[in-house]
Structures are given as structure tokens and as C-alpha cells.
Design a protein around this motif. Sequence first.
Motif, PDB file in Angstrom:
ATOM      1  N   LEU A 124      38.443  15.831 -28.966  1.00 36.53           N
ATOM      2  CA  LEU A 124      38.184  17.250 -28.771  1.00 36.53           C
ATOM      3  C   LEU A 124      37.553  17.513 -27.403  1.00 36.53           C
ATOM      4  O   LEU A 124      38.000  18.393 -26.663  1.00 36.53           O
ATOM      5  N   ALA A 125      36.547  16.743 -27.058  1.00 40.30           N
ATOM      6  CA  ALA A 125      35.868  16.923 -25.770  1.00 40.30           C
ATOM      7  C   ALA A 125      36.820  16.702 -24.604  1.00 40.30           C
ATOM      8  O   ALA A 125      36.724  17.383 -23.579  1.00 40.30           O
ATOM      9  N   SER A 126      37.756  15.793 -24.762  1.00 38.43           N
ATOM     10  CA  SER A 126      38.664  15.479 -23.657  1.00 38.43           C
ATOM     11  C   SER A 126      39.683  16.588 -23.384  1.00 38.43           C
ATOM     12  O   SER A 126      40.183  16.701 -22.268  1.00 38.43           O
ATOM     13  N   VAL A 127      39.988  17.430 -24.380  1.00 38.73           N
ATOM     14  CA  VAL A 127      40.988  18.485 -24.162  1.00 38.73           C
ATOM     15  C   VAL A 127      40.373  19.802 -23.687  1.00 38.73           C
ATOM     16  O   VAL A 127      41.085  20.690 -23.238  1.00 38.73           O
ATOM     17  N   MET A 128      39.053  19.920 -23.775  1.00 41.55           N
ATOM     18  CA  MET A 128      38.397  21.156 -23.344  1.00 41.55           C
ATOM     19  C   MET A 128      38.400  21.265 -21.825  1.00 41.55           C
ATOM     20  O   MET A 128      38.209  20.278 -21.126  1.00 41.55           O
ATOM     21  N   ASP A 129      38.599  22.481 -21.341  1.00 38.24           N
ATOM     22  CA  ASP A 129      38.476  22.746 -19.913  1.00 38.24           C
ATOM     23  C   ASP A 129      37.031  23.090 -19.607  1.00 38.24           C
ATOM     24  O   ASP A 129      36.306  23.604 -20.468  1.00 38.24           O
ATOM     25  N   GLU A 130      36.621  22.838 -18.378  1.00 34.98           N
ATOM     26  CA  GLU A 130      35.288  23.216 -17.931  1.00 34.98           C
ATOM     27  C   GLU A 130      35.445  24.293 -16.860  1.00 34.98           C
ATOM     28  O   GLU A 130      36.162  24.094 -15.876  1.00 34.98           O
ATOM     29  N   LEU A 131      34.812  25.439 -17.080  1.00 35.98           N
ATOM     30  CA  LEU A 131      34.892  26.546 -16.142  1.00 35.98           C
ATOM     31  C   LEU A 131      33.501  26.917 -15.645  1.00 35.98           C
ATOM     32  O   LEU A 131      32.529  26.824 -16.389  1.00 35.98           O
ATOM     33  N   SER A 132      33.425  27.354 -14.397  1.00 36.92           N
ATOM     34  CA  SER A 132      32.167  27.810 -13.795  1.00 36.92           C
ATOM     35  C   SER A 132      32.282  29.291 -13.475  1.00 36.92           C
ATOM     36  O   SER A 132      33.324  29.753 -12.990  1.00 36.92           O
ATOM     37  N   PHE A 133      31.194  30.032 -13.750  1.00 30.98           N
ATOM     38  CA  PHE A 133      31.160  31.467 -13.506  1.00 30.98           C
ATOM     39  C   PHE A 133      29.918  31.810 -12.687  1.00 30.98           C
ATOM     40  O   PHE A 133      28.843  31.265 -12.947  1.00 30.98           O
TER      41      PHE A 133
END
Length: 152
Positions: A28-37
Motif C-alpha cells: 500500500l505504501a509503495s503505490v501512494m503518491d507523495e505531493l507537496s503543497f
Amino acid sequence: MLTSVERLLFVRGVPIFKELRDDFLVRLASVMDELSFPKEYTIFTEGQEGRALYIVVSGRVRVHLGNRDLAELDEGACFGEMSLFDSEPRSASITTLEPCDCLVLTQQQLYDAIDETPGIAVNIIRLLSRRIRELNRKSQEGETHQKPVISK
């Protein structure tokens, strides 16, 4: 950006994922994207279509309806889960109070995960139930603090 190990450790601490096995969390953790705002950025607005859950990795966001604040969420909190399940428009807006990093889980990624491990659905149902209970409690407190109306 989080390393794979940092991402796993972080996701493990998020309430809706706490009871899941590590092998599932790794996937699950590997498929999540990381976004910065940036600060004061509106991630989404009330009424907008939504098909993703967000988890605050760092920073803080405010949940609001127009100018009325409903809550502030910080590290480890998630938002957007209601639209993720019912595909209804967003029920509130989310705006960053400071620069924020978030992990994002899409509806399709979640559905694939639930097919493999149904326990995640139970955890999300618990989270939604807690939020409804909290809103009910706040609503009841508001009613008891209102001044009585006296008519003549």
C-alpha cells in the motif's frame, strides 16, 4: 521525499491502517503518491469531485466550509475518505495552513487493496463513525449552550 522504510513506518502509524499486516502495508505504501503543497493552498474545494484520500505527512491543513473552520488536521491525519467511497462531491474544502507534504491514495488503489485485505474497509468505517460521533457531540454541545428563546 520519504524513503521506502520511512513511508512504511509512517503509514503504519495512521489510524485507518494500524491493524493491517506489514506485507500489506509495504504494498500500500509503495503505490501512494507523495505531493507537496505550499502555504495557503486549497487542495480541494467543497463540491468538487473526489476520488482520493490524503494523509498529512508534515504540515497542517484546515477543513472548512467557506470561511467557517470545522477542524485543523496535522501529521498522521487523513482527509478525503468520504468521497473516496461514495464518489459524491467533497463535503468541505481543505486548505494548507503551512507548507504540507501528503501521501495520496486513489480510489482504484484502495479498492484493489480492499480486495486483497478487507480489514482496511473496517478501519475506515471506524474512522468515519468516530468523525460522525464527534460531529454529533459538537452539535449537542452547541445546542446546550444556546440561549433560550423567549417569546411574548
